[in-house]
Motif scaffolding. Structure first.
Motif, short mmCIF file in Angstrom:
data_model
loop_
_atom_site.label_atom_id
_atom_site.label_comp_id
_atom_site.label_asym_id
_atom_site.label_seq_id
_atom_site.Cartn_x
_atom_site.Cartn_y
_atom_site.Cartn_z
N HIS A 35 -49.08 -24.06 -38.49
CA HIS A 35 -48.40 -22.96 -39.17
C HIS A 35 -46.94 -22.79 -38.71
O HIS A 35 -46.29 -21.83 -39.08
N SER A 36 -46.47 -23.72 -37.91
CA SER A 36 -45.08 -23.65 -37.45
C SER A 36 -44.16 -24.35 -38.44
O SER A 36 -44.61 -25.05 -39.35
N SER A 37 -42.86 -24.16 -38.28
CA SER A 37 -41.87 -24.85 -39.11
C SER A 37 -40.86 -25.56 -38.21
O SER A 37 -40.61 -25.14 -37.09
N SER A 38 -40.29 -26.63 -38.75
CA SER A 38 -39.30 -27.41 -38.00
C SER A 38 -38.30 -27.95 -39.00
O SER A 38 -38.67 -28.70 -39.92
N THR A 39 -37.03 -27.57 -38.84
CA THR A 39 -35.99 -27.93 -39.80
C THR A 39 -34.88 -28.72 -39.13
O THR A 39 -34.36 -28.30 -38.08
N LEU A 40 -34.52 -29.83 -39.71
CA LEU A 40 -33.43 -30.66 -39.22
C LEU A 40 -32.24 -30.52 -40.16
O LEU A 40 -32.38 -30.69 -41.37
N ASN A 41 -31.07 -30.17 -39.60
CA ASN A 41 -29.87 -29.95 -40.39
C ASN A 41 -28.77 -30.92 -39.97
O ASN A 41 -28.60 -31.20 -38.78
N VAL A 42 -28.03 -31.43 -40.93
CA VAL A 42 -26.84 -32.24 -40.67
C VAL A 42 -25.67 -31.61 -41.39
O VAL A 42 -25.84 -30.98 -42.44
N GLY A 43 -24.49 -31.77 -40.81
CA GLY A 43 -23.34 -31.14 -41.46
C GLY A 43 -22.05 -31.41 -40.73
O GLY A 43 -21.90 -32.41 -40.01
N LEU A 44 -21.12 -30.48 -40.89
CA LEU A 44 -19.78 -30.60 -40.36
C LEU A 44 -19.43 -29.32 -39.61
O LEU A 44 -19.70 -28.22 -40.09
N THR A 89 -7.80 -27.95 -31.96
CA THR A 89 -8.33 -27.87 -33.31
C THR A 89 -9.05 -29.18 -33.59
O THR A 89 -8.46 -30.26 -33.47
N GLY A 90 -10.35 -29.08 -33.93
CA GLY A 90 -11.12 -30.30 -34.12
C GLY A 90 -12.15 -30.18 -35.22
O GLY A 90 -12.51 -29.08 -35.66
N ILE A 91 -12.62 -31.33 -35.67
CA ILE A 91 -13.63 -31.41 -36.72
C ILE A 91 -14.52 -32.60 -36.43
O ILE A 91 -14.07 -33.61 -35.87
N GLY A 92 -15.81 -32.48 -36.78
CA GLY A 92 -16.70 -33.60 -36.54
C GLY A 92 -18.11 -33.35 -37.03
O GLY A 92 -18.48 -32.24 -37.43
N PRO A 93 -18.93 -34.39 -37.00
CA PRO A 93 -20.31 -34.27 -37.48
C PRO A 93 -21.15 -33.40 -36.55
O PRO A 93 -20.93 -33.37 -35.34
N MET A 94 -22.11 -32.71 -37.14
CA MET A 94 -22.98 -31.80 -36.39
C MET A 94 -24.43 -32.05 -36.78
O MET A 94 -24.75 -32.35 -37.93
N LEU A 95 -25.32 -31.92 -35.79
CA LEU A 95 -26.75 -32.05 -36.00
C LEU A 95 -27.44 -30.91 -35.27
O LEU A 95 -27.14 -30.66 -34.09
N ASP A 96 -28.32 -30.18 -35.96
CA ASP A 96 -29.08 -29.15 -35.26
C ASP A 96 -30.53 -29.15 -35.74
O ASP A 96 -30.83 -29.50 -36.88
N GLY A 116 -33.81 -23.29 -31.24
CA GLY A 116 -32.93 -24.25 -31.88
C GLY A 116 -32.05 -24.96 -30.87
O GLY A 116 -31.80 -24.45 -29.77
N ALA A 117 -31.60 -26.15 -31.22
CA ALA A 117 -30.67 -26.93 -30.40
C ALA A 117 -29.67 -27.60 -31.33
O ALA A 117 -30.03 -28.00 -32.45
N ASN A 118 -28.44 -27.71 -30.89
CA ASN A 118 -27.41 -28.31 -31.73
C ASN A 118 -26.51 -29.22 -30.90
O ASN A 118 -26.36 -29.05 -29.68
N GLY A 173 -25.47 -27.06 -27.66
CA GLY A 173 -25.85 -25.65 -27.63
C GLY A 173 -27.34 -25.49 -27.89
O GLY A 173 -28.04 -26.43 -28.27
N ALA A 174 -27.82 -24.27 -27.67
CA ALA A 174 -29.23 -23.97 -27.89
C ALA A 174 -29.40 -22.47 -28.01
O ALA A 174 -28.53 -21.69 -27.59
N PHE A 175 -30.54 -22.05 -28.60
CA PHE A 175 -30.85 -20.63 -28.66
C PHE A 175 -32.36 -20.43 -28.66
O PHE A 175 -33.15 -21.34 -29.00
N ALA A 176 -32.78 -19.24 -28.27
CA ALA A 176 -34.18 -18.84 -28.34
C ALA A 176 -34.20 -17.38 -28.74
O ALA A 176 -33.36 -16.58 -28.29
N ALA A 177 -35.17 -16.98 -29.59
CA ALA A 177 -35.20 -15.61 -30.10
C ALA A 177 -36.61 -15.21 -30.47
O ALA A 177 -37.48 -16.04 -30.75
#
Length: 228
Positions: A35-44, A89-96, A116-118, A173-177
């Motif tokens: 019943h848990s969920s797990s989401t993988l995100n890619v972006g900028l 000032t920077g830009i780059g790929p992100m995965l969380d 979560g972790a990024n 980075g990371a978070f817990a809630a």
């Protein structure tokens, strides 16, 4: 036998902006139960960090006690100032990777644990501009009224330094809630988040010095659903 002290005034201002664009998919790994969920995100990820510092210092060195120059003692006074600006000032790929595990009820209605972790790799421009001034004055003897004479020696030095370079900045980075969902209509979360940018800023004065930027602390969010 002397009265020596330093008077320092300093002001520092920092600004941070972080902008993310991402898209994700529930990968359904089932690591934490059916019943848990797990989401993988890619972006900028786009970031801009700025820092400005201004400082002025007056140092009274070897001044005769109570400003009594009648003994003929010498006095040395140093005045210094610093003006510094730095930025990245920077830009780059992100995965969380984000997940949720129900504690009471289910993921649509009840209490859950979110985590979560990024990670990101940012490429950008690192800049630093530093201006310093140093003035040392020497006094000897007194006037008839008991005040110090005009300076017998003065040295004055100024320096202007500008440093620019392309930098690669790793970010993790990371978070817990703990969150409460109300039948898909809304969500309230309370947690703790950390985000670190390694060697993001040039914090040096006379020469370059890498400094990390980090954010950490508790957070609270409220989400409202708009669907029918």
């Amino acid at each position: 036998t002397t009265y020596a002290f330093t008077d320092l005034h300093a002001v520092e201002e920092t600004k941070h902006a972080i902008l993310d664009f991402s898209a994700g998919k529930d990968v359904g790994l089932g690591l934490f139960g059916a019943h848990s969920s797990s989401t993988l995100n890619v972006g900028l990820r786009i970031v801009q960090f700025t820092n400005r510092a201004d400082a002025r210092m007056t140092a009274q060195m070897s001044v005769a006690h109570k400003y009594d120059f009648s003994s003929g003692a010498n006095a040395k006074i140093l005045d210094a100032s610093l003006h510094k600006k730095s930025s990245f000032t920077g830009i780059g790929p992100m995965l969380d990777w984000n997940g949720a595990v129900p504690i009471v009820g289910d993921l649509d209605n009840g209490l859950e644990f979110d985590w979560g972790a990024n990670a990101a790799l940012l490429v950008g421009r690192q800049k630093a501009s530093v201006d310093t001034q140093n003035k040392k004055s020497g006094y000897a003897g007194v006037t008839s009224a008991g005040y110090a004479l005009i300076p017998t020696s003065i040295t004055h030095a100024t320096n202007h330094t500008v440093r620019r370079r392309t930098a690669i900045v790793p970010n993790i980075g990371a978070f817990a809630a703990i969150s409460y969902r109300l039948e898909g209509r809304g969500k309230v979360s309370f947690g703790y988040r950390t985000d670190f940018f390694i060697h993001a800023m040039d914090g040096g004065i006379a020469s370059r010095r890498d400094e990390d930027i980090g954010f950490q602390g508790p957070f609270a969010t409220i989400s409202m659903g708009l669907g029918g």
